[in-house]
Design an enzyme around this catalytic site. Structure first.
Site, PDB file in Angstrom:
ATOM      1  N   ASP A  64       0.867  -1.178   0.000  1.00  0.00           N
ATOM      2  CA  ASP A  64       0.000   0.000   0.000  1.00  0.00           C
ATOM      3  C   ASP A  64       0.904   1.228   0.000  1.00  0.00           C
ATOM      4  O   ASP A  64       1.683   1.425   0.932  1.00  0.00           O
ATOM      5  CB  ASP A  64      -0.872  -0.033   1.267  1.00  0.00           C
ATOM      6  CG  ASP A  64      -1.739   1.202   1.387  1.00  0.00           C
ATOM      7  OD1 ASP A  64      -2.194   1.671   0.341  1.00  0.00           O
ATOM      8  OD2 ASP A  64      -1.937   1.684   2.507  1.00  0.00           O
ATOM      9  N   THR A  97      -3.376   5.289  -3.760  1.00  0.00           N
ATOM     10  CA  THR A  97      -2.194   5.968  -3.209  1.00  0.00           C
ATOM     11  C   THR A  97      -0.962   5.687  -4.061  1.00  0.00           C
ATOM     12  O   THR A  97      -0.128   6.549  -4.271  1.00  0.00           O
ATOM     13  CB  THR A  97      -1.913   5.494  -1.773  1.00  0.00           C
ATOM     14  OG1 THR A  97      -2.052   4.091  -1.738  1.00  0.00           O
ATOM     15  CG2 THR A  97      -2.885   6.108  -0.815  1.00  0.00           C
ATOM     16  N   THR A  98      -0.862   4.443  -4.555  1.00  0.00           N
ATOM     17  CA  THR A  98       0.314   4.077  -5.342  1.00  0.00           C
ATOM     18  C   THR A  98       0.315   4.826  -6.666  1.00  0.00           C
ATOM     19  O   THR A  98       1.320   5.422  -7.052  1.00  0.00           O
ATOM     20  CB  THR A  98       0.316   2.555  -5.608  1.00  0.00           C
ATOM     21  OG1 THR A  98      -0.016   1.888  -4.403  1.00  0.00           O
ATOM     22  CG2 THR A  98       1.665   2.101  -6.071  1.00  0.00           C
ATOM     23  N   ASP A 396      -9.030  -0.066   2.280  1.00  0.00           N
ATOM     24  CA  ASP A 396      -9.149   0.394   0.897  1.00  0.00           C
ATOM     25  C   ASP A 396     -10.479  -0.058   0.298  1.00  0.00           C
ATOM     26  O   ASP A 396     -11.177   0.723  -0.344  1.00  0.00           O
ATOM     27  CB  ASP A 396      -8.001  -0.163   0.035  1.00  0.00           C
ATOM     28  CG  ASP A 396      -6.739   0.673   0.206  1.00  0.00           C
ATOM     29  OD1 ASP A 396      -6.781   1.578   1.047  1.00  0.00           O
ATOM     30  OD2 ASP A 396      -5.742   0.421  -0.481  1.00  0.00           O
TER      31      ASP A 396
END
Length: 550
Positions: A64, A97-98, A396
Site C-alpha cells: 500500500d 495511493t500508489t 481500501d
C-alpha cells in the site's frame, strides 16, 4: 554582493545553505522521481511487497503506497511533499495511493527536458493546468458511466478490482462482501443527505488465530471486555442495555481533600454517606430493569454487589468510541447522570449479548441487532503481520465501496482510462497555441506511465504492449487496457475491472497539482539547526589545553 571594493555583505547567516535556480528545480524533480521509483513496483495485481523495519524494530510488510511512505524517512523537502500527497489521497478517497505517487513522479520527469531547454516554469505550469482541466472534463463526460447501486453483482465487481491488486486477492470474494455489507450497515440517510462514516462506526477488530476465511461482519458490535463480577450472566437474549458516561463509584476529591472530624461517629457517617450515594445510583439504574450496564468509568465493588443482586451484568471502562458504537447498534442513548435515566434511553434493539473467550481474551458480542447503524468487522488470520496487511487492504475496499455509494460513476480500469485520456489530450494538444503545446502534450505522455508500469510489473514486453494498446485506442476502443495478471491486452468491460470516478479524479488532481507545486520552487534555503549552535558554544566554553597549563 561586493560593494565598491568593500567587504562582502552577508544577507543570510553563515550556516544557512542556499540553492537557487535551475539546480533546485532539477533536484526536486530528481527527488520526486526517486520516490516514485520506490513505489513503482507496487502497482497492479502482480505487485511486489515491501518489507520495512521501523526504528523500534517492528516489521511492516505491505504494497500500500501510503503505508510504505509513512514508514520511510526522507531527507529532501520535495520528497516530503510527495509523501504528503499519498496521505491526502488515503484520507480523501482511501484508494489509489500508489498510482498518485507514480503519476506525480512522471509528471515531474516529463517537465525536465523543457527546463533544460530554458522554458520558463510558468509556461509549463499553465499548460499542466489546462491539461488537468481538460482531463477532468473528459473523465466526467466521455469515459465514465453510471452504476446502479442496487445491482450487488456490479458493485462487487468494482470493489473486487480494488482488492485485486492487494494481498487479500486470494480471498477477494469474502473481502468484497465484508466491505460492502459493512458500508451498507453504516449508511445513514437523513433528510436527503447521505452519511457513511466508516472510521467511527465500522470498527475492524483483529484477533490472531483461525484463518482468514473465518472473518465476518457482525450485525452489531464486539468489544474486548469481560463482565466485572464472575457471577454475572454472560449470555442474555434480547437484553435491555443502558450506556453510562459516569462512574458507579463514590466521587473522590480531585487532588487532596481535608475532612475535619470532631467525634468518632462522624467518620462512620462519612462511610455511610458514600454507601448511600452508591446505593442511590444503583437504585436509579435498577428502577429501569436493564439486563446490562456499560460504563466508560469504573464500577466499585459495592455497586457490583447491588447490580448482581438485581441480576444485572455490568461492563466497565469502555472506550468512548465503543460506547457510541453500541449506542448506534442497539438504539440506546449514552447518559451522563444516573438520575436522568428514562425509559427512552434503554437500548432494546439487540437480539443477543454473549461473552465468548477467543484465545486468551474475553470478548463481549452484542449481535443480532435489528437495523444496526454500526458494526464490527472481525478479522482472523495467522499472524499479526498478516492481520495488519489484511486490515490495510480492507480499509481500501471499504473506502471504494463508500465512494461508489456516494458517487455511483465508473471508469474502466487496467490503464484503459489513462490511455484514452492520453490519446484525447494528444489530439487536443494540436490546437493549443504557441510553445505551451509541448508541455500540454507531455502530460498526455505522462499518463501512459500507468499502463506502462502495469505491463512492466507483469514482465511483459513494454514497448510492444504499449504500441498495440495505442493502436487499439486509435481505432476508438476506449475500454481496452492491460490485464494486470498476464500483461496482455484485454477489454476491461469483459474482464470486469472498474474504478470509481471519484478516486481517479482525486488521483489526477493531486498528481498534477503536486507537480505544479514542485516546479514553482526555484530557491531552497536550509538553515542549520539550533543544536549545532549549542554544540559550538560548548566547544568554545570548554577550557583549552593551554589555559589549563597556565
Amino acid at each position: 554582493m561586493f560593494g565598491g571594493g568593500a567587504a562582502p555583505i552577508l544577507v543570510l547567516s553563515q550556516n544557512t545553505k542556499r540553492d537557487a535556480g535551475r539546480k533546485v528545480q532539477l533536484e526536486n524533480i530528481g527527488a520526486g522521481k526517486a520516490i516514485a521509483d520506490v513505489i513503482r513496483t507496487c502497482l497492479g495485481p502482480q505487485a511486489m511487497l515491501k518489507m520495512l523495519m521501523d526504528p523500534m524494530g517492528g516489521i511492516v510488510m505491505t504494497n500500500d503506497g501510503n503505508a510504505i511512505l509513512r514508514e520511510i524517512t526522507v531527507q529532501h523537502p520535495a520528497g516530503k511533499s510527495m509523501i504528503e500527497i499519498a496521505r491526502t489521497q488515503d484520507e480523501e478517497v482511501g484508494d489509489g495511493t500508489t498510482s498518485v505517487i507514480v503519476l506525480a513522479g512522471e509528471m515531474l520527469a516529463v517537465a525536465e527536458p523543457f527546463l533544460e531547454q530554458q522554458m520558463h516554469p510558468t509556461i509549463i505550469i499553465r499548460a499542466y493546468r489546462q491539461a488537468l482541466e481538460d482531463a477532468v472534463t473528459l473523465l466526467q463526460e466521455n469515459f465514465s458511466q453510471p452504476l446502479d447501486i442496487n445491482n450487488r453483482e456490479k458493485v462487487l465487481d468494482v470493489v473486487k478490482s480494488c482488492v485485486g491488486t492487494k494481498f487479500l486477492n486470494k480471498w477477494a470474494e469474502l473481502a468484497c462482501n465484508i466491505a460492502l455489507d459493512a458500508v451498507k450497515i453504516v449508511t445513514l440517510e437523513e433528510n436527503g443527505r447521505r452519511e457513511i462514516d466508516i472510521k467511527r462506526y465500522a470498527k475492524v477488530e483483529k484477533i490472531p488465530g483461525g484463518t482468514i476465511e473465518d472473518s465476518c461482519v457482525l450485525q452489531g458490535v464486539m468489544i474486548n471486555k469481560d463482565v466485572t463480577h464472575p457471577k454475572m450472566r454472560r449470555h442474555i437474549k434480547n437484553p435491555r442495555i443502558i450506556l453510562l458516561d459516569c462512574g458507579l463509584e463514590y466521587k473522590k476529591g480531585e487532588s487532596q481533600t481535608n475532612v475535619e472530624i470532631m467525634n468518632e461517629g462522624d467518620f462512620t457517617r462519612i462511610l455511610e454517606m458514600e454507601e448511600e450515594y452508591i446505593q442511590k445510583v444503583c437504585a436509579d439504574i435498577i428502577a429501569l430493569k436493564p439486563d446490562v450496564v456499560f460504563t466508560e468509568k469504573g464500577i466499585s465493588d459495592l455497586a457490583q454487589h447491588y447490580l448482581l443482586k438485581a441480576n444485572i451484568s455490568a461492563l466497565r471502562r469502555l472506550r468512548k468510541t465503543d460506547n457510541n458504537r453500541i449506542a448506534r447498534a442497539c438504539g440506546a442513548t449514552v447518559v451522563n447522570r444516573t438520575d436522568e435515566l428514562k425509559e427512552d434511553d434503554v437500548g432494546t434493539k439487540a437480539g443477543l449479548l454473549e461473552i465468548k473467550k477467543i484465545g486468551d481474551e474475553y470478548f463481549c458480542f452484542i449481535t443480532e441487532c435489528t437495523d444496526p447503524k454500526a458494526c464490527t468487522i472481525l478479522l482472523r488470520g495467522a499472524s499479526k503481520d498478516v492481520l495488519n496487511e489484511t486490515e490495510r487492504n480492507l480499509q481500501d475496499a471499504l473506502h471504494v465501496a463508500r465512494n461508489i455509494l456516494l458517487e455511483p460513476r465508473l471508469l474502466p480500469g487496467g490503464g484503459a482510462v489513462e490511455m484514452a485520456v492520453s490519446q484525447a489530450l494528444t489530439e487536443k494538444g494540436k490546437t493549443v497555441q504557441g510553445v505551451a503545446q509541448w508541455p500540454y502534450r507531455a502530460v498526455a505522455q505522462a499518463l501512459e506511465v500507468i499502463p506502462r508500469t502495469l505491463a512492466q510489473n507483469c514482465g511483459a514486453n513494454t514497448i510492444r504492449t504499449l504500441t498495440a494498446l495505442r493502436a487499439k485506442h486509435a481505432t476508438g476502443n476506449h475500454s481496452w487496457g492491460i490485464n494486470g495478471e498476464t500483461g496482455e491486452l484485454a477489454d476491461m468491460t469483459e474482464l470486469g475491472v472498474w474504478e470509481p470516478l471519484s478516486v481517479k479524479l482525486q488521483t489526477y488532481k493531486t498528481a498534477v497539482e503536486t507537480a505544479i507545486l514542485l516546479l514553482r520552487i526555484d530557491d531552497i534555503v536550509s538553515g542549520s539547526k539550533k543544536k549545532d549552535k549549542a554544540e559550538q558554544q560548548n566547544m568554545n566554553a570548554a577550557p583549552t589545553e593551554e589555559s589549563v597549563k597556565e
